[in-house]
Design a protein around this motif. Structure first.
Motif, PDB file in Angstrom:
ATOM      1  N   LEU A 166       0.853  -1.193  -0.016  1.00 19.28           N
ATOM      2  CA  LEU A 166      -0.048   0.035   0.105  1.00 19.28           C
ATOM      3  C   LEU A 166       0.849   1.262  -0.024  1.00 19.28           C
ATOM      4  O   LEU A 166       0.647   2.097  -0.769  1.00 19.28           O
ATOM      5  N   ILE A 167       1.967   1.283   0.925  1.00 22.33           N
ATOM      6  CA  ILE A 167       2.767   2.424   0.515  1.00 22.33           C
ATOM      7  C   ILE A 167       3.463   2.567  -0.642  1.00 22.33           C
ATOM      8  O   ILE A 167       3.450   3.933  -1.146  1.00 22.33           O
ATOM      9  N   ILE A 168       3.753   1.563  -1.423  1.00 23.58           N
ATOM     10  CA  ILE A 168       4.172   1.686  -2.672  1.00 23.58           C
ATOM     11  C   ILE A 168       3.057   2.052  -3.838  1.00 23.58           C
ATOM     12  O   ILE A 168       3.500   3.191  -4.614  1.00 23.58           O
ATOM     13  N   VAL A 169       1.818   1.685  -3.639  1.00 24.05           N
ATOM     14  CA  VAL A 169       0.884   2.124  -4.364  1.00 24.05           C
ATOM     15  C   VAL A 169       0.501   3.378  -4.290  1.00 24.05           C
ATOM     16  O   VAL A 169       0.300   4.229  -5.035  1.00 24.05           O
ATOM     17  N   SER A 206      -5.425  -0.064  -4.523  1.00 28.11           N
ATOM     18  CA  SER A 206      -5.009   0.307  -3.346  1.00 28.11           C
ATOM     19  C   SER A 206      -6.515  -0.120  -2.536  1.00 28.11           C
ATOM     20  O   SER A 206      -6.227  -0.476  -1.272  1.00 28.11           O
ATOM     21  N   PHE A 207      -7.566   0.257  -2.858  1.00 27.92           N
ATOM     22  CA  PHE A 207      -8.957  -0.242  -2.471  1.00 27.92           C
ATOM     23  C   PHE A 207      -9.002  -1.697  -1.832  1.00 27.92           C
ATOM     24  O   PHE A 207      -9.253  -2.074  -0.877  1.00 27.92           O
ATOM     25  N   PHE A 208      -8.530  -2.463  -3.074  1.00 32.47           N
ATOM     26  CA  PHE A 208      -8.739  -3.876  -2.868  1.00 32.47           C
ATOM     27  C   PHE A 208      -7.491  -4.212  -1.668  1.00 32.47           C
ATOM     28  O   PHE A 208      -7.920  -5.430  -0.863  1.00 32.47           O
ATOM     29  N   PHE A 209      -6.368  -3.645  -1.707  1.00 30.85           N
ATOM     30  CA  PHE A 209      -5.343  -4.075  -0.570  1.00 30.85           C
ATOM     31  C   PHE A 209      -5.600  -3.516   0.668  1.00 30.85           C
ATOM     32  O   PHE A 209      -5.540  -4.420   1.763  1.00 30.85           O
ATOM     33  N   CYS A 210      -6.444  -2.778   0.805  1.00 27.62           N
ATOM     34  CA  CYS A 210      -6.955  -2.011   2.077  1.00 27.62           C
ATOM     35  C   CYS A 210      -8.009  -2.898   2.618  1.00 27.62           C
ATOM     36  O   CYS A 210      -7.849  -3.137   3.712  1.00 27.62           O
ATOM     37  N   VAL A 211      -8.874  -3.492   1.804  1.00 27.42           N
ATOM     38  CA  VAL A 211      -9.825  -4.313   2.415  1.00 27.42           C
ATOM     39  C   VAL A 211      -9.185  -5.679   2.525  1.00 27.42           C
ATOM     40  O   VAL A 211      -9.499  -6.314   3.733  1.00 27.42           O
ATOM     41  N   MET A 212      -8.016  -6.219   1.863  1.00 31.73           N
ATOM     42  CA  MET A 212      -7.206  -7.076   2.433  1.00 31.73           C
ATOM     43  C   MET A 212      -6.576  -7.118   3.751  1.00 31.73           C
ATOM     44  O   MET A 212      -6.450  -7.756   4.461  1.00 31.73           O
ATOM     45  N   ILE A 267       2.585   4.760   6.868  1.00 28.32           N
ATOM     46  CA  ILE A 267       3.973   4.688   7.496  1.00 28.32           C
ATOM     47  C   ILE A 267       3.957   4.730   8.887  1.00 28.32           C
ATOM     48  O   ILE A 267       4.543   4.206   9.812  1.00 28.32           O
ATOM     49  N   PHE A 268       3.082   5.715   9.547  1.00 26.34           N
ATOM     50  CA  PHE A 268       3.032   5.754  10.965  1.00 26.34           C
ATOM     51  C   PHE A 268       2.033   5.028  11.693  1.00 26.34           C
ATOM     52  O   PHE A 268       2.322   4.857  13.092  1.00 26.34           O
ATOM     53  N   ASP A 269       1.215   4.542  11.154  1.00 32.00           N
ATOM     54  CA  ASP A 269       0.202   3.651  12.023  1.00 32.00           C
ATOM     55  C   ASP A 269       0.476   2.138  11.575  1.00 32.00           C
ATOM     56  O   ASP A 269       0.186   1.717  10.767  1.00 32.00           O
ATOM     57  N   LYS A 270       1.682   1.553  12.516  1.00 34.37           N
ATOM     58  CA  LYS A 270       1.876   0.187  12.438  1.00 34.37           C
ATOM     59  C   LYS A 270       1.023  -0.947  12.932  1.00 34.37           C
ATOM     60  O   LYS A 270       1.047  -2.085  12.500  1.00 34.37           O
ATOM     61  N   TYR A 271       0.439  -0.462  14.176  1.00 34.56           N
ATOM     62  CA  TYR A 271      -0.090  -1.552  14.754  1.00 34.56           C
ATOM     63  C   TYR A 271      -1.403  -1.647  14.919  1.00 34.56           C
ATOM     64  O   TYR A 271      -2.243  -2.628  15.519  1.00 34.56           O
ATOM     65  N   LYS A 275      -4.910   2.810   9.525  1.00 39.06           N
ATOM     66  CA  LYS A 275      -4.255   2.951   8.277  1.00 39.06           C
ATOM     67  C   LYS A 275      -4.982   2.350   7.153  1.00 39.06           C
ATOM     68  O   LYS A 275      -5.116   2.975   5.800  1.00 39.06           O
ATOM     69  N   ASN A 276      -5.698   1.288   7.405  1.00 35.15           N
ATOM     70  CA  ASN A 276      -6.348   0.645   6.459  1.00 35.15           C
ATOM     71  C   ASN A 276      -7.792   1.218   6.089  1.00 35.15           C
ATOM     72  O   ASN A 276      -8.341   1.321   5.012  1.00 35.15           O
ATOM     73  N   ILE A 277      -8.388   1.610   7.352  1.00 32.62           N
ATOM     74  CA  ILE A 277      -9.696   2.640   7.080  1.00 32.62           C
ATOM     75  C   ILE A 277      -9.468   3.834   6.398  1.00 32.62           C
ATOM     76  O   ILE A 277     -10.204   4.009   5.297  1.00 32.62           O
ATOM     77  N   VAL A 278      -8.261   4.641   6.697  1.00 32.85           N
ATOM     78  CA  VAL A 278      -8.106   5.745   6.053  1.00 32.85           C
ATOM     79  C   VAL A 278      -7.782   5.486   4.614  1.00 32.85           C
ATOM     80  O   VAL A 278      -7.920   6.322   3.771  1.00 32.85           O
ATOM     81  N   GLY A 279      -6.747   4.458   4.269  1.00 25.81           N
ATOM     82  CA  GLY A 279      -6.579   3.872   2.837  1.00 25.81           C
ATOM     83  C   GLY A 279      -7.778   3.751   2.155  1.00 25.81           C
ATOM     84  O   GLY A 279      -8.057   4.091   0.971  1.00 25.81           O
TER      85      GLY A 279
END
Length: 192
Positions: A16-19, A168-174, A123-127, A131-135
């Motif tokens: 997701l960071i790369i995308v 990115s939508f697909f990977f955020c759901v994943m 980047i900053f929300d690791k745990y 990050k996925n919800i905002v993405g």
């Protein structure tokens, strides 16, 4: 309780960071094309010293013309999202055109801000799952922005950006499902 990232959530996070970084880079690609509608936006397109070839009939035309001398088709121009953003506050002398282009520049700002916000959360929300919800929200808004703001003027950058938002939508759901289904990592016990 600290949440430990497992291998799948780390992999999804890196993807997701790369995308999202690719989406930021795509703002420098041709994003919108027009047939004379934005001729005042970029002076290099209207005051060019080289002749241009009509995309409709293939006839070479003088640099100062905006219409083809053979088929009367308007000269096509392409603009990046950054071109539109950089126009904010500039002036062409036409008040109505300036207002339209300023509003469009503000709208095109979303193509830079949405992936930037998403990548910062990645980047900053690791745990946690923010990050996925905002993405997910940024990806959904990105798809809506491309469809709504660019409309029928899609160009290379906007098409690739639309594709990247869907990926990115697909990977955020994943990522959300990987986070929900993860099991706590436990150290293997030694047998005696």
């Amino acid at each position: 309780m600290d949440r430990i990232q497992n291998k799948s959530t780390k992999t999804i996070r890196v993807i997701l960071i790369i995308v999202f970084l690719i989406q930021i880079i795509l703002t420098a690609f041709p994003f919108i094309w027009s047939e004379g509608a934005f001729k005042d936006l970029n002076s290099s397109n209207t005051e060019s010293t080289t002749s241009w070839i009509c995309s409709s009939c293939g006839v070479e035309n003088p640099p100062e013309t905006t219409q083809c001398k053979s088929c009367n088709a308007l000269r096509k121009s392409t603009f990046t999202a950054l071109d539109m953003i950089m126009y904010i506050g500039a002036s062409t002398g036409n008040h109505d055109a300036d207002n339209v282009l300023n509003v469009m520049g503000m709208c095109f700002m979303s193509f830079l801000l949405l992936p930037l916000i998403a990548v910062l959360f990645q980047i900053f929300d690791k745990y946690y799952n923010w990050k996925n919800i905002v993405g997910l929200i940024c990806s959904g808004l990105g798809v809506i922005c491309v469809i709504y703001f660019v409309e029928g003027y899609l160009c290379l950058g906007s098409l690739l950006s639309l594709l990247m938002y869907l990926v990115s939508f697909f990977f955020c759901v994943m990522g959300i499902f990987a986070r929900l289904l993860q099991t706590p990592n436990t150290a293997p016990q030694k047998s005696k």
